[in-house]
Motif scaffolding. Sequence first.
Motif, mmCIF file in Angstrom:
data_model
loop_
_atom_site.group_PDB
_atom_site.id
_atom_site.type_symbol
_atom_site.label_atom_id
_atom_site.label_comp_id
_atom_site.label_asym_id
_atom_site.label_seq_id
_atom_site.Cartn_x
_atom_site.Cartn_y
_atom_site.Cartn_z
ATOM 1 N N GLU A 121 0.440 46.666 -41.588
ATOM 2 C CA GLU A 121 -0.144 45.625 -40.739
ATOM 3 C C GLU A 121 -1.516 45.200 -41.252
ATOM 4 O O GLU A 121 -1.867 44.013 -41.209
ATOM 5 C CB GLU A 121 -0.241 46.127 -39.300
ATOM 6 C CG GLU A 121 1.106 46.228 -38.602
ATOM 7 C CD GLU A 121 1.015 46.887 -37.251
ATOM 8 O OE1 GLU A 121 1.531 46.310 -36.273
ATOM 9 O OE2 GLU A 121 0.416 47.989 -37.156
ATOM 10 N N LYS A 122 -2.283 46.136 -41.743
ATOM 11 C CA LYS A 122 -3.594 45.792 -42.299
ATOM 12 C C LYS A 122 -3.451 44.896 -43.520
ATOM 13 O O LYS A 122 -4.239 43.956 -43.715
ATOM 14 C CB LYS A 122 -4.350 47.076 -42.671
ATOM 15 C CG LYS A 122 -4.834 47.877 -41.466
ATOM 16 C CD LYS A 122 -5.513 49.175 -41.902
ATOM 17 C CE LYS A 122 -5.957 49.994 -40.693
ATOM 18 N NZ LYS A 122 -6.565 51.300 -41.093
ATOM 19 N N LYS A 123 -2.449 45.181 -44.332
ATOM 20 C CA LYS A 123 -2.208 44.342 -45.504
ATOM 21 C C LYS A 123 -1.781 42.944 -45.076
ATOM 22 O O LYS A 123 -2.223 41.931 -45.643
ATOM 23 C CB LYS A 123 -1.136 44.965 -46.396
ATOM 24 C CG LYS A 123 -0.878 44.191 -47.681
ATOM 25 C CD LYS A 123 0.184 44.852 -48.526
ATOM 26 C CE LYS A 123 0.377 44.097 -49.839
ATOM 27 N NZ LYS A 123 0.675 42.664 -49.649
ATOM 28 N N ARG B 144 -2.556 41.500 -42.276
ATOM 29 C CA ARG B 144 -3.759 40.868 -41.730
ATOM 30 C C ARG B 144 -4.590 40.261 -42.850
ATOM 31 O O ARG B 144 -5.084 39.126 -42.737
ATOM 32 C CB ARG B 144 -4.567 41.888 -40.927
ATOM 33 C CG ARG B 144 -5.954 41.395 -40.517
ATOM 34 C CD ARG B 144 -6.670 42.422 -39.681
ATOM 35 N NE ARG B 144 -6.090 42.484 -38.345
ATOM 36 C CZ ARG B 144 -6.415 41.652 -37.354
ATOM 37 N NH1 ARG B 144 -7.315 40.697 -37.572
ATOM 38 N NH2 ARG B 144 -5.860 41.783 -36.179
ATOM 39 N N LYS B 145 -4.743 40.994 -43.939
ATOM 40 C CA LYS B 145 -5.535 40.505 -45.067
ATOM 41 C C LYS B 145 -4.899 39.255 -45.674
ATOM 42 O O LYS B 145 -5.601 38.298 -46.026
ATOM 43 C CB LYS B 145 -5.666 41.600 -46.125
ATOM 44 C CG LYS B 145 -6.582 41.241 -47.279
ATOM 45 C CD LYS B 145 -6.709 42.393 -48.256
ATOM 46 C CE LYS B 145 -7.624 42.008 -49.427
ATOM 47 N NZ LYS B 145 -7.742 43.111 -50.421
ATOM 48 N N GLU C 49 -3.653 49.572 -36.177
ATOM 49 C CA GLU C 49 -2.745 48.923 -37.106
ATOM 50 C C GLU C 49 -2.358 49.865 -38.243
ATOM 51 O O GLU C 49 -3.190 50.621 -38.747
ATOM 52 C CB GLU C 49 -3.392 47.662 -37.677
ATOM 53 C CG GLU C 49 -3.634 46.594 -36.616
ATOM 54 C CD GLU C 49 -4.394 45.397 -37.167
ATOM 55 O OE1 GLU C 49 -4.712 45.393 -38.384
ATOM 56 O OE2 GLU C 49 -4.690 44.466 -36.395
ATOM 57 N N SER C 50 -1.098 49.789 -38.622
ATOM 58 C CA SER C 50 -0.622 50.587 -39.751
ATOM 59 C C SER C 50 -1.138 49.984 -41.053
ATOM 60 O O SER C 50 -1.704 48.890 -41.063
ATOM 61 C CB SER C 50 0.915 50.614 -39.760
ATOM 62 O OG SER C 50 1.409 49.304 -40.003
ATOM 63 N N ASP C 51 -0.923 50.677 -42.151
ATOM 64 C CA ASP C 51 -1.361 50.159 -43.447
ATOM 65 C C ASP C 51 -0.660 48.842 -43.771
ATOM 66 O O ASP C 51 -1.277 47.924 -44.335
ATOM 67 C CB ASP C 51 -1.074 51.194 -44.551
ATOM 68 C CG ASP C 51 -1.967 52.428 -44.437
ATOM 69 O OD1 ASP C 51 -3.038 52.312 -43.791
ATOM 70 O OD2 ASP C 51 -1.590 53.493 -44.977
ATOM 71 N N VAL D 161 0.293 39.605 -36.495
ATOM 72 C CA VAL D 161 -0.429 40.890 -36.337
ATOM 73 C C VAL D 161 -1.261 40.981 -35.061
ATOM 74 O O VAL D 161 -1.068 41.888 -34.249
ATOM 75 C CB VAL D 161 -1.315 41.196 -37.560
ATOM 76 C CG1 VAL D 161 -1.965 42.564 -37.413
ATOM 77 C CG2 VAL D 161 -0.493 41.123 -38.856
ATOM 78 N N ARG E 67 -7.039 45.936 -29.168
ATOM 79 C CA ARG E 67 -6.160 45.868 -30.320
ATOM 80 C C ARG E 67 -5.605 47.250 -30.640
ATOM 81 O O ARG E 67 -6.350 48.219 -30.734
ATOM 82 C CB ARG E 67 -6.921 45.320 -31.533
ATOM 83 C CG ARG E 67 -6.031 45.080 -32.748
ATOM 84 C CD ARG E 67 -6.852 44.770 -33.978
ATOM 85 N NE ARG E 67 -7.680 43.596 -33.787
ATOM 86 C CZ ARG E 67 -8.608 43.212 -34.649
ATOM 87 N NH1 ARG E 67 -8.834 43.926 -35.739
ATOM 88 N NH2 ARG E 67 -9.324 42.130 -34.412
#
Length: 423
Positions: free
Chosen positions: A53-55, A57-58, A49-51, A85, A46
């Motif tokens: 992308e993390k958001k 994902r959540k 991930e950028s911030d 993502v 993997r």
Amino acid sequence: MENFDSEISSLDEETYLVNSNSDRLSENSFEDEALIDTRSELKFEREVESDEEKKKRKDIEEALISKYTTLKTWKDLAISKFGLVGDDLRYQVWPLLLEVDPSTNEKIPSLEELSDHPEYQQVILDVNRSLKRFPPGIPYEQRVALQDQLTVLILRVIMKYPHLRYYQGYHDVAITFLLVVGEAVAFRIMEKLSTENLRECMEPTMEKTDYRLNYIYALLHNVDRDLHNFMDSASVGTMFALPWFLTWFGHSLNQYKDVVRLYDYFLAAPPLMPLYVATALVIYRRNEVFAEGCDMASIHCLLSQIPNNLDFEKILVNASKYYRDYPPEKLEKMVKKRVNREMAERKRNEQMMRKRLRGQQSLWIRFNNNMPAWCVFNRRSKFGLVFAAATVIIGYLYYYKYGANGPLQFFRLNDSKKQVSGR
């Protein structure tokens, strides 16, 4: 696939043996569901991930556990920036997007059981040529196992739906789902897409597919008239976009992350959206197209090669806007007009070519073409040469014997003179 790490995740030995020898398993082996691994076993590292992308994902993870999540939620998440993502989330969401049953309790036939299918050899050839779609550096045994799974997956679909015809490029679509969701779920997805999104591509002829590609020019005419006129003047045609449409760009993109991002989008979008993405991609590269000059071969070559550094998020945003402004039904009239014009032009060109060829024929060829088949002097007639020779010889003998100046005529004249003088 430059962004893939060549490391392969550790495999459970027993499960790996089941996958790599799937064509030699007995029917009883499938009764033990614990032995079946429906995924490809090929894990790609993997990317960081950028911030944002993390958001994203959540948001997806929360939607997965929420009882209020709807199909529209999944479509919005798949279409919006960054898509789904990661493959771990795609594994869960792709079946939900298509509303297919992700159960894995169906018996998967072996490769040997499918080897009598008339498309078997062609599928094998195409699968063997699809090495660039596999992770780099995978062990030989694992690659062979994956190729066998891909072949079985394709043949299962076209055997279940005999009115569908396999086409070259279909394997590029199938392998994407095989890598992400595994053999069992990939079959469910492929049969759904084959009977809906890809149905026209799987008809006995490519007539409807060729027709659909003309939507690109109809859309260009509305969105970027200068680019449309330039490409139309250069007679670029639509063949550069054929593999894009047939494979959902899977065959033409070098980076795996771009492929799966587009698949997120297409699974959530209307069936003809690949044509809008193709148009958005051409417009995105309009300066490069103009720089090639009005030359068909150069422009075709340029567009056929998709570079790695494209901003697909921007391209997808533009494609969505184009679809809202110019849906397919709004373009249909222009598409028909273009197709009819091209057919008329093709007929004129064919007539001119036939006329030119007739004008270039020699006198002997024209004579030969108007002779009866039984006396034509050519290599396909067994008696042409004999007939021609016999005709010449008989004619000569007849003339020699009975002609006005022939020797027999001379003797007849002398005899008659003698008879006159004898009297």
